[in-house]
Design a protein around this motif. Structure first.
Motif, short mmCIF file in Angstrom:
data_model
loop_
_atom_site.label_atom_id
_atom_site.label_comp_id
_atom_site.label_asym_id
_atom_site.label_seq_id
_atom_site.Cartn_x
_atom_site.Cartn_y
_atom_site.Cartn_z
N PHE A 75 51.80 -105.61 5.33
CA PHE A 75 52.76 -105.64 6.44
C PHE A 75 54.04 -106.36 6.02
O PHE A 75 55.15 -105.87 6.19
N HIS A 76 53.86 -107.54 5.44
CA HIS A 76 55.01 -108.35 5.02
C HIS A 76 55.92 -107.57 4.07
O HIS A 76 57.14 -107.52 4.25
N GLU A 77 55.33 -106.94 3.08
CA GLU A 77 56.14 -106.24 2.07
C GLU A 77 56.77 -104.98 2.67
O GLU A 77 57.88 -104.61 2.30
N VAL A 127 57.89 -104.78 5.62
CA VAL A 127 59.10 -105.24 6.32
C VAL A 127 60.27 -105.20 5.35
O VAL A 127 61.37 -104.76 5.68
N HIS A 128 60.03 -105.63 4.10
CA HIS A 128 61.11 -105.58 3.12
C HIS A 128 61.53 -104.12 2.84
O HIS A 128 62.71 -103.84 2.69
N VAL A 129 60.56 -103.21 2.76
CA VAL A 129 60.90 -101.79 2.56
C VAL A 129 61.81 -101.32 3.71
O VAL A 129 62.82 -100.65 3.50
N SER A 152 66.78 -122.43 -0.54
CA SER A 152 65.50 -122.04 -1.12
C SER A 152 65.14 -120.62 -0.71
O SER A 152 65.71 -120.08 0.24
N TYR A 153 64.20 -120.06 -1.44
CA TYR A 153 63.75 -118.70 -1.17
C TYR A 153 63.25 -118.55 0.26
O TYR A 153 63.54 -117.57 0.94
N GLN A 154 62.46 -119.55 0.70
CA GLN A 154 61.85 -119.49 2.04
C GLN A 154 62.90 -119.46 3.14
O GLN A 154 62.63 -119.02 4.24
N LEU A 208 66.32 -112.83 5.19
CA LEU A 208 65.51 -111.61 5.01
C LEU A 208 64.03 -111.97 4.86
O LEU A 208 63.14 -111.26 5.32
N GLU A 209 63.78 -113.09 4.20
CA GLU A 209 62.42 -113.55 3.95
C GLU A 209 61.83 -114.15 5.23
O GLU A 209 60.68 -113.89 5.57
N LYS A 210 62.64 -114.91 5.94
CA LYS A 210 62.15 -115.52 7.18
C LYS A 210 61.76 -114.44 8.20
O LYS A 210 60.75 -114.56 8.89
N MET A 211 62.59 -113.39 8.26
CA MET A 211 62.28 -112.29 9.18
C MET A 211 60.92 -111.70 8.85
O MET A 211 60.09 -111.46 9.73
N ALA A 212 60.68 -111.46 7.56
CA ALA A 212 59.40 -110.87 7.15
C ALA A 212 58.23 -111.78 7.54
O ALA A 212 57.19 -111.31 7.99
N HIS A 213 58.43 -113.09 7.41
CA HIS A 213 57.36 -114.02 7.77
C HIS A 213 57.10 -114.03 9.27
O HIS A 213 55.95 -114.03 9.70
ZN LIG Z 1 58.85 -111.56 1.46
#
Ligand SMILES: [Zn+2]
Length: 180
Positions: A110-112, A114-116, A140-142, A146-151
């Protein structure tokens, strides 16, 4: 060194390096990546458009790991620390090719995905630019938005997978809010 002081020319150079890293990763892993299984598709179909589910390709690496960008050596010399360690991550999505260092659980998939969906709604250049700017702002990456949205979306799914929502809509609304 405070990344926020990087000159704009260097920031755009970083973004174009990230862009190359992503497109090289996609070319490298696409030949060994496969479509979602019927079971994976069924688990995701209430949340993702068929466009995302049709285009996504999965690849599980065994006995090897994704390499960090070659520009890291230079970035480290420039004093940039806490760069995202892709080699140490569970999975990385290169546009529509998801490369994982472990078997896919539904939450990971699911997480990945979201990136797609994010890549599908912005071109690679914009994704890379948002990624780099987010990293510089957040430190930081976290903290990359874009990453926070996926989380956030992944936790909604993990907490209650019967409460359906459209990831495409969420990404679209987010992109529109960023433009305002
Ligand atoms: Zn991610």
């Amino acid at each position: 060194m405070d990344l926020k002081n990087l000159p704009p020319a260097m920031v755009s150079q970083l973004a174009s390096m990230v862009e190359s890293y992503i497109s090289d990763g996609r070319s490298k892993y696409a030949p060994q990546a496969v479509a979602l299984t019927d079971a994976q598709r069924a688990a995701m179909s209430a949340f993702f458009s068929s466009g995302v589910l049709d285009s996504a390709r999965l690849c599980v690496l065994r006995g090897t790991r994704v390499q960090n960008p070659s520009m890291y050596a230079m970035a480290k010399m420039m004093g940039v620390s806490n760069l995202p360690d892709f080699a140490g991550m569970i999975a990385i999505t290169f546009v529509d090719v998801i490369v994982s260092h472990q078997e896919f659980s539904d939450a990971l998939l699911f997480h990945e995905l979201v990136h797609v969906a994010q890549y599908a709604q912005m071109d690679l250049k914009e994704f890379a630019s948002r990624f780099v700017h987010g990293f510089i702002q957040g430190g930081s990456y976290q903290e990359v938005p874009l990453e926070k949205m996926a989380h956030v979306l992944e936790s909604r799914f993990s907490q209650n997978s019967t409460q359906v929502f459209s990831v495409d809509d969420e990404v679209r609304q987010w992109c529109e809010a960023q433009k305002r």
